[in-house]
Scaffold this active site. Structure first.
Site, short mmCIF file in Angstrom:
data_model
loop_
_atom_site.label_atom_id
_atom_site.label_comp_id
_atom_site.label_asym_id
_atom_site.label_seq_id
_atom_site.Cartn_x
_atom_site.Cartn_y
_atom_site.Cartn_z
N GLU A 138 -19.11 -17.63 16.53
CA GLU A 138 -19.23 -16.91 15.24
C GLU A 138 -18.24 -15.75 15.21
OE1 GLU A 138 -23.25 -16.18 16.28
OE2 GLU A 138 -22.93 -14.03 16.61
N LYS A 140 -16.51 -12.13 15.35
CA LYS A 140 -16.79 -10.84 15.97
C LYS A 140 -16.49 -9.79 14.92
CE LYS A 140 -15.91 -8.05 20.07
NZ LYS A 140 -15.91 -6.79 19.36
N CYS A 453 17.35 15.54 -6.12
CA CYS A 453 18.09 16.25 -7.17
C CYS A 453 18.08 17.76 -6.96
CB CYS A 453 17.54 15.91 -8.54
SG CYS A 453 15.92 16.65 -8.85
N CYS A 473 15.84 13.07 -12.64
CA CYS A 473 16.04 12.93 -11.19
C CYS A 473 16.36 11.47 -10.88
CB CYS A 473 14.79 13.37 -10.45
SG CYS A 473 14.82 12.98 -8.70
#
Ligand code: IVH
Length: 716
Positions: A138, A140, A453, A473
Site C-alpha cells: 500500500e 507510504k 530601470c 519598466c
C-alpha cells in the site's frame, strides 16, 4: 550530550566525515567510529523529531543507521543499552499534554531497491518458517502520523507519534478532520476498544492553495504538505484546523479488545471481527466498512517478492498522478499470525518494510541572489544554487519569494540549504543549515531601486512585496508580452518566451499590439528563422486574433484577474470596451468579484493608455466581441453556473468545463448561493460539504452531468 552551536558544528562535521565511509565501506565501523556514529545519529534524531529541523535527508540518515546496525550485529560486544538502534525515537516538544500509546508506535525499516526487498523476503521466510507468504502493498503516506483510540464506538483520544512511546494529545484538533469518523460501529464486529494508526495529509491541491493564500497574506509559504499537515495538527485554534481541509488515511490496527459476547448474535459479531482482523488486508476492509479512509482501494496483494519488486518500480513513475504525496510503498506480511510470529525489533516490525522512492530532498549551497522584476512590477528574489540533482531534474535556482521569507529562513549568501521538491510543486527551501556556517557568509541586501530601470521601489504597508511602479519598466513590458502570448492566454505557441525576449532586444517588438505588426521580412533574416518557422509564426499570430474573449482578458494581465474571473468578465458583455462604462458597484455583482478585484478592473478600463491599446488591437483585427455570448444564447445551460470538484473519471476537468460552456454555462470558482450545479467526482471534499448545506444547488455525478449536456464519449 548538550547541543550547543559548538557541539552542533562538531557533530555536523563528524557527519560529513562518516557519511562517505558508510556509503562506500561495506565492512564494519571501528569501535571508535561506532561510538561516534551513535552520537551522530542521536543528534540527527533530535534535529528531526524535536527541532523539526533536519540537517540530513532521510536517505542519508538511513545509510548511517544501517551502518550502525550491521556493525553492532557483527560486534555484539560493542553494544550499549542506550544505542539509537535500541530505541523508538526521541523526546517530545512540550506544548501539548503527553499521553502513552497503548502499544508503542514503531517506525518502519527502509528499503531502496530489489536487493533490499529480496533480503527482507528471505528473512521473513526464514523467521516465520514457512515457504509461502502473501504480501499486502500500500502507499507510504507522507504526512503526519497519528494514533486514534475508539472505545464503545466513540473516538476518545487522538495523539501524535511523539517519541513512539507517548504522543501529544490532539483530540480536539483531530475532531476537525472530516475524513475521521467521530463514532464508528466497531461493536458490530464485537470490538470494545481499538487503537488505529494512520497519517494526516494535506492534498497537493490544498497545499498549493494554502501556500497561495499564505503568500497573498504576506506570509511565507510552507516547504511541503507534510510540514503543513504537521503544523496544522499542533495549532491552538481547532477551528483553523477545520479550515485547512486536512485528510487522514488509516492503515494499521495496533491494539484491539473484544466484548465478552452475551448472546449468540454478539458471538457472531466477534467471530466476524476476528475473521477480518486475521489479515492486514481484512483490517483495511474493516476500517473501510466503518467509514474510515483506509487504503482499501489502493492495496495490492502479491504472493511473490518478484511481483512486489515490479510493482514498486512501476509506482516510482505513477506517484505523481496521485492527488496527495506518498514517499514510497509499505510492504506488509498479510497474515496476522505470521506477523506475530515474526515480531519486532525495538525500532521496527520484522513483518513490514518501507520501499522508499528516490529522494526529493537535497542539500546544496546558496551562491547568490538575483532580483527579478515580474509583470506587475513585483521584485522577486531568486536564489542561485550550486546545481544539484533533485527528483530527476537539476535545480540551480529557486524562488525565495520576498524579504520576509529571507528573514524567516535566516538566509545568507554562502549558506548550505536543505531543499525539497514535493510532487509537481516547485522546489522550496526547507531549512537553512545555519549551524554549518563558516563565518564567511554574506548578508542579502534588498535593492532600493529597480534592478532593471533603476526607479525607486515601493512597498504597501500590508504587503511583503517591493514593487517597481514605472509602467514603462522594460522588465514589466517584456513579462506582459510573455504573459499575453502564454498557453492559457492567447496561446501563440511559436512566439514563446525566448522569442519575445529576442525580438524585444532587437527592437522588433516593444508592446502587445506590436505582436500584430511584426516585420516578418526582418524576422526571416534572423538566424534560426527559415521560411517554415516564419510562416508558422505568422499563422499562429493570425489565429490568435479570434481567440475567445476570456483568453484576451486574461492575457491583459489585469491584477487579481485570473482565468476564472476572466471568464466571468467575458460572459458579462458583448464587447470588451463596454467595461469603460461599468461602475465599480456593478462589478461587485459579478461572481467572485470583491472590492479589491473590482477596483483593479475599474482602474484598468479607466486608464486611457489601456483603452488606446485595446482600440489598436481591435483595429489590427483582434476580436474584442464576445462571440460565444451570441452563439450560445440558446444553449440549454445558458446563464447557469457550474463548478466541478473531486477527480473526474471519464473527462479531464478542462474538457468537462468546455462541455458545460459550450451549452452556455458559466464556470464558477467557488461554492456560493449563486451556484446552480456542483458536479462531484471522486474524493470530493469541502466544496461538496458546503454545497449540501445550500438547498438551491443541484449536486450531480459525472454521469448525470454527461446526460445533462448530452455528451457522447463513446468515440473518445
Ligand atoms: S505501518 C508497526 N503503513 O511511515 C508499523 N506506516 O517511516 C506501523 N507510514 O511510522 C506503520 N504510510 O508513520 C505504515 N501505509 C503505511 C504507512 C506508514 C506511512 C508512516 C508511519 C511510520 C512511518 C515510518
Amino acid at each position: 550530550m548538550i547541543y550547543t552551536p559548538a557541539t552542533t558544528r562538531q557533530l555536523a562535521a563528524e557527519t560529513e566525515r562518516l557519511l562517505p565511509l558508510a556509503q562506500s565501506v561495506p565492512s564494519c565501523a571501528t569501535a571508535n567510529e561506532t561510538e561516534s556514529l551513535r552520537d551522530v545519529l542521536r543528534f540527527h534524531e533530535y534535529r528531526y523529531y524535536v527541532l523539526n529541523a533536519p540537517l540530513l535527508s532521510d536517505y542519508e540518515y538511513d545509510v548511517l543507521f544501517r551502518w550502525l546496525l550491521s556493525t553492532e550485529k557483527e560486534h555484539p560486544e560493542w553494544q550499549v543499552s542506550n544505542s539509537p538502534s535500541l530505541r523508538v525515537g526521541s523526546s517530545l516538544p512540550v506544548q501539548f499534554q503527553s499521553v502513552p500509546h497503548l502499544v508503542p508506535m514503531l517506525s518502519l525499516d527502509n528499503s531502496y531497491g530489489a536487493e533490499d526487498l529480496i533480503d527482507f523476503n528471505r528473512k521473513v521466510l526464514e523467521l516465520s518458517s514457512t515457504s509461502e507468504v502473501n504480501y499486502c502493498v500500500e502507499p507510504k503516506f507522507d504526512g503526519a502520523s497519528i494514533s486514534l483510540i475508539y472505545e464503545n464506538d466513540q473516538l476518545i483520544r487522538a495523539t501524535t507519534r511523539g517519541d513512539g512511546v507517548a504522543g501529544e494529545e490532539i483530540t480536539q484538533n483531530i475532531r476537525q478532520i472530516r475524513t475521521i469518523p467521530l463514532t464508528a460501529s466497531f461493536s458490530a464486529f464485537g470490538i470494545r476498544q481499538i487503537e488505529i494508526r494512520g497519517e494526516v495529509m494535506m492534498s497537493k491541491k490544498t497545499f498549493e492553495d494554502f501556500n497561495t493564500s499564505l503568500m497573498a497574506a504576506g506570509l511565507s509559504p510552507m516547504a511541503n504538505p507534510r510540514n503543513a499537515a504537521a503544523g496544522s495538527l499542533r495549532m491552538k485554534d481547532d477551528r483553523e484546523v477545520g479550515r485547512r481541509n486536512l485528510e487522514a488515511f488509516l492503515y494499521h490496527i495496533s491494539y484491539v479488545s473484544f466484548d465478552a459476547p452475551a448472546d449468540e448474535r454478539q458471538e457472531q459479531a466477534v467471530a466476524n471481527g476476528k475473521e477480518l482482523l486475521a489479515t492486514h488486508s481484512g483490517s483495511l476492509s474493516l476500517l473501510w466498512q466503518l467509514g474510515f479512509r483506509s487504503p482499501e482501494n489502493e492495496k495490492k496483494l502479491f504472493s511473490s517478492i518478484q511481483d512486489v519488486i515490479r510493482y514498486c518500480a512501476d509506482a516510482e513513475t505513477t506517484r505523481d498522478d496521485l492527488p496527495y504525496e506518498i514517499d514510497g510503498l509499505v510492504i506488509k506480511v498479510n497474515r496476522i499470525d505470521q506477523q506475530e510470529k515474526l515480531g519486532m525489533t525495538s525500532h521496527h516490525p520484522r513483518w513490514a518494510i518501507a520501499y522508499k522512492f528516490k529522494a526529493r530532498q537535497a542539500t546544496t549551497q546558496l551562491i547568490g541572489i538575483e532580483f527579478q522584476v515580474g509583470r506587475t512590477g513585483a521584485v522577486t528574489p531568486v536564489a542561485k544554487l550550486s546545481p544539484v540533482a533533485l527528483a530527476g531534474v537539476t535545480v540551480s535556482s529557486i524562488s525565495v519569494h520576498n524579504e520576509d521569507y529571507i528573514r524567516e529562513k535566516q538566509l545568507m549568501i554562502g549558506d548550505k540549504v536543505l531543499i525539497e521538491r514535493a510532487g509537481d510543486v516547485i522546489p522550496q527551501i526547507v531549512q537553512t543549515l545555519t549551524e554549518l556556517r563558516k563565518g564567511t557568509e554574506q548578508p542579502i541586501v534588498f535593492p532600493v531601486t529597480c534592478p532593471v530601470c533603476n526607479s525607486k521601489l515601493y512597498k504597501e504597508p500590508t504587503e511583503a512585496v517591493w514593487r517597481c511602479i514605472n509602467i514603462e519598466c522594460e522588465a514589466q513590458v517584456i513579462e506582459k508580452i510573455i504573459h499575453f502570448v502564454s498557453k492559457d492566454a492567447m496561446d501563440i505557441k511559436s512566439l514563446g518566451e525566448a522569442n519575445v525576449r529576442k525580438f524585444y532586444e532587437l527592437g522588433l517588438l516593444k508592446d502587445i499590439p506590436g505582436i500584430y505588426t511584426l516585420d516578418f521580412h526582418r524576422i526571416s533574416m534572423l538566424e534560426g528563422f527559415g521560411k517554415k518557422s516564419t510562416d508558422n509564426l505568422r499563422t499562429a499570430i493570425e489565429a490568435s486574433k479570434t481567440q475567445p474573449l476570456h483568453r484576451l482578458i486574461y492575457g491583459l494581465g489585469i491584477r487579481f484577474v485570473g482565468e476564472t474571473t476572466a471568464k466571468t468578465l467575458a460572459n458579462h458583455v458583448s464587447h470588451l470596451l463596454e467595461y469603460q462604462k461599468i461602475t465599480q458597484e456593478d462589478l461587485l455583482h459579478l461572481e467572485d468579484v470583491g472590492q479589491k478585484v473590482a477596483a483593479s478592473i475599474h482602474a484598468f478600463f479607466n486608464n486611457p493608455a489601456n483603452i488606446t491599446m485595446l482600440e489598436t488591437l481591435e483595429k489590427l483585427g483582434v476580436q474584442l466581441i464576445n462571440t460565444k455570448k451570441e452563439a450560445t444564447a440558446t444553449g440549454v445551460l445558458t446563464g447557469k453556473s457550474f463548478l466541478f470538484t473531486g477527480t473526474l473519471s471519464r473527462l479531464t476537468r478542462q474538457k468537462a468545463e468546455a462541455l458545460a460552456e459550450a451549452q452556455g454555462a458559466v464556470i464558477a470558482s467557488g461554492v456560493s448561493a449563486k451556484l446552480n450545479y456542483l458536479i462531484v467526482g471522486e474524493d470530493a471534499g469541502s466544496k461538496l460539504e458546503k454545497a449540501k448545506k445550500i438547498n438551491s444547488i443541484h449536486i450531480l455525478s459525472e454521469d448525470e452531468f454527461l446526460q445533462l449536456v448530452n455528451a457522447d464519449l463513446s468515440n473518445q
